[in-house]
Design a protein around this motif. Sequence first.
Motif, PDB file in Angstrom:
ATOM      1  N   MET A   1      42.055  42.076  30.046  1.00  0.00           N
ATOM      2  CA  MET A   1      42.813  41.353  31.058  1.00  0.00           C
ATOM      3  C   MET A   1      42.305  39.915  31.246  1.00  0.00           C
ATOM      4  O   MET A   1      42.890  39.163  31.999  1.00  0.00           O
ATOM      5  N   LYS A   2      41.243  39.581  30.560  1.00  0.00           N
ATOM      6  CA  LYS A   2      40.692  38.235  30.696  1.00  0.00           C
ATOM      7  C   LYS A   2      41.704  37.176  30.239  1.00  0.00           C
ATOM      8  O   LYS A   2      41.790  36.097  30.817  1.00  0.00           O
ATOM      9  N   HIS A   3      42.498  37.503  29.209  1.00  0.00           N
ATOM     10  CA  HIS A   3      43.496  36.550  28.733  1.00  0.00           C
ATOM     11  C   HIS A   3      44.587  36.321  29.782  1.00  0.00           C
ATOM     12  O   HIS A   3      45.067  35.204  29.959  1.00  0.00           O
ATOM     13  N   VAL A   4      44.961  37.365  30.509  1.00  0.00           N
ATOM     14  CA  VAL A   4      45.960  37.218  31.579  1.00  0.00           C
ATOM     15  C   VAL A   4      45.364  36.395  32.720  1.00  0.00           C
ATOM     16  O   VAL A   4      46.011  35.490  33.254  1.00  0.00           O
ATOM     17  N   ALA A   5      44.117  36.703  33.065  1.00  0.00           N
ATOM     18  CA  ALA A   5      43.447  35.977  34.148  1.00  0.00           C
ATOM     19  C   ALA A   5      43.325  34.491  33.825  1.00  0.00           C
ATOM     20  O   ALA A   5      43.559  33.640  34.681  1.00  0.00           O
ATOM     21  N   SER A   6      42.982  34.182  32.592  1.00  0.00           N
ATOM     22  CA  SER A   6      42.834  32.771  32.214  1.00  0.00           C
ATOM     23  C   SER A   6      44.181  32.041  32.276  1.00  0.00           C
ATOM     24  O   SER A   6      44.225  30.848  32.593  1.00  0.00           O
ATOM     25  N   ARG A   7      45.273  32.748  32.026  1.00  0.00           N
ATOM     26  CA  ARG A   7      46.599  32.128  32.143  1.00  0.00           C
ATOM     27  C   ARG A   7      47.001  31.959  33.610  1.00  0.00           C
ATOM     28  O   ARG A   7      47.775  31.062  33.946  1.00  0.00           O
ATOM     29  N   LEU A   8      46.474  32.817  34.498  1.00  0.00           N
ATOM     30  CA  LEU A   8      46.804  32.731  35.923  1.00  0.00           C
ATOM     31  C   LEU A   8      46.046  31.624  36.645  1.00  0.00           C
ATOM     32  O   LEU A   8      46.482  31.158  37.694  1.00  0.00           O
ATOM     33  N   VAL A   9      44.932  31.189  36.089  1.00  0.00           N
ATOM     34  CA  VAL A   9      44.084  30.185  36.748  1.00  0.00           C
ATOM     35  C   VAL A   9      44.860  28.916  37.088  1.00  0.00           C
ATOM     36  O   VAL A   9      44.639  28.308  38.128  1.00  0.00           O
ATOM     37  N   ARG A  10      45.789  28.537  36.253  1.00  0.00           N
ATOM     38  CA  ARG A  10      46.539  27.303  36.510  1.00  0.00           C
ATOM     39  C   ARG A  10      47.410  27.396  37.771  1.00  0.00           C
ATOM     40  O   ARG A  10      47.855  26.384  38.287  1.00  0.00           O
ATOM     41  N   TYR A  11      47.660  28.597  38.258  1.00  0.00           N
ATOM     42  CA  TYR A  11      48.459  28.781  39.468  1.00  0.00           C
ATOM     43  C   TYR A  11      47.608  28.787  40.739  1.00  0.00           C
ATOM     44  O   TYR A  11      48.132  28.936  41.844  1.00  0.00           O
ATOM     45  N   ALA A  12      46.313  28.630  40.595  1.00  0.00           N
ATOM     46  CA  ALA A  12      45.421  28.612  41.760  1.00  0.00           C
ATOM     47  C   ALA A  12      45.633  27.333  42.564  1.00  0.00           C
ATOM     48  O   ALA A  12      45.783  26.251  42.001  1.00  0.00           O
ATOM     49  N   ASP A  13      45.647  27.467  43.884  1.00  0.00           N
ATOM     50  CA  ASP A  13      45.767  26.278  44.727  1.00  0.00           C
ATOM     51  C   ASP A  13      44.381  25.682  44.972  1.00  0.00           C
ATOM     52  O   ASP A  13      43.388  26.147  44.415  1.00  0.00           O
ATOM     53  N   LYS A  14      44.298  24.676  45.823  1.00  0.00           N
ATOM     54  CA  LYS A  14      43.020  23.991  46.061  1.00  0.00           C
ATOM     55  C   LYS A  14      41.994  24.914  46.706  1.00  0.00           C
ATOM     56  O   LYS A  14      40.806  24.666  46.620  1.00  0.00           O
ATOM     57  N   ASN A  15      42.443  26.001  47.314  1.00  0.00           N
ATOM     58  CA  ASN A  15      41.539  26.959  47.948  1.00  0.00           C
ATOM     59  C   ASN A  15      41.157  28.110  47.015  1.00  0.00           C
ATOM     60  O   ASN A  15      40.592  29.095  47.450  1.00  0.00           O
ATOM     61  N   LYS A  16      41.553  27.985  45.748  1.00  0.00           N
ATOM     62  CA  LYS A  16      41.249  28.958  44.700  1.00  0.00           C
ATOM     63  C   LYS A  16      41.915  30.314  44.931  1.00  0.00           C
ATOM     64  O   LYS A  16      41.356  31.356  44.640  1.00  0.00           O
ATOM     65  N   VAL A  17      43.116  30.285  45.485  1.00  0.00           N
ATOM     66  CA  VAL A  17      43.901  31.495  45.692  1.00  0.00           C
ATOM     67  C   VAL A  17      45.173  31.396  44.847  1.00  0.00           C
ATOM     68  O   VAL A  17      45.873  30.394  44.880  1.00  0.00           O
ATOM     69  N   ILE A  18      45.448  32.451  44.112  1.00  0.00           N
ATOM     70  CA  ILE A  18      46.665  32.534  43.307  1.00  0.00           C
ATOM     71  C   ILE A  18      47.629  33.443  44.069  1.00  0.00           C
ATOM     72  O   ILE A  18      47.365  34.643  44.209  1.00  0.00           O
ATOM     73  N   HIS A  19      48.691  32.885  44.593  1.00  0.00           N
ATOM     74  CA  HIS A  19      49.676  33.652  45.350  1.00  0.00           C
ATOM     75  C   HIS A  19      50.723  34.166  44.357  1.00  0.00           C
ATOM     76  O   HIS A  19      51.324  33.389  43.616  1.00  0.00           O
ATOM     77  N   ALA A  20      50.962  35.455  44.378  1.00  0.00           N
ATOM     78  CA  ALA A  20      51.867  36.074  43.406  1.00  0.00           C
ATOM     79  C   ALA A  20      53.275  35.493  43.463  1.00  0.00           C
ATOM     80  O   ALA A  20      53.935  35.369  42.428  1.00  0.00           O
TER      81      ALA A  20
END
Length: 174
Positions: A1-20
């Motif tokens: 799942m590391k590959h999915v997580a690395s693709r999700l990182v770009r959706y993180a906001d300034k507070n480091k939260v990725i909102h679905a």
Amino acid sequence: MKHVASRLVRYADKNKVIHADEILDVALRRLATDKTINHKIRSALSDIDPQLELLVPRQVDNPEKQFKRSLQRKFGLRINLSILKEDYPSRYRKLQTYGPPSEVLLRWGLDYTYSSTISPNHFKELLGALYEGQQKISGLYKRDKKLYMAISHQAKKGGLSFKDYIETLGYHYE
């Protein structure tokens, strides 16, 4: 799942939260909201950066962690407890259910601050002005609650009692 997580990182906001709800890639959103694997994605995200969080609304895996994610999204990595207590009392009370707010935030990997206008450098000066040359301090809570609370907080941070801290400033507390 590391590959999915690395693709999700770009959706993180300034507070480091990725909102679905803010994930634009449909396939990634589907993976992130899948209850059977999103715990693995969260684990991979924490391997990338311990403060990265995946927030999936209406899907609670752990109430405490979900509350942490929502606080982090709203207030950031450094939470002002004075503002939280004043402006968001229900969230502050909910935070208290997990323990002392400052300790809970530190346990969660977040930092905290207070809206204090009194610095420890000014304690002696303010006490001197308030008690006009007297060496005995009494009734400080009634006279100046804000100063009392600031001194009390600083004493706790130093591992001292209120009385001991006042005595380090050169006063006697009754």
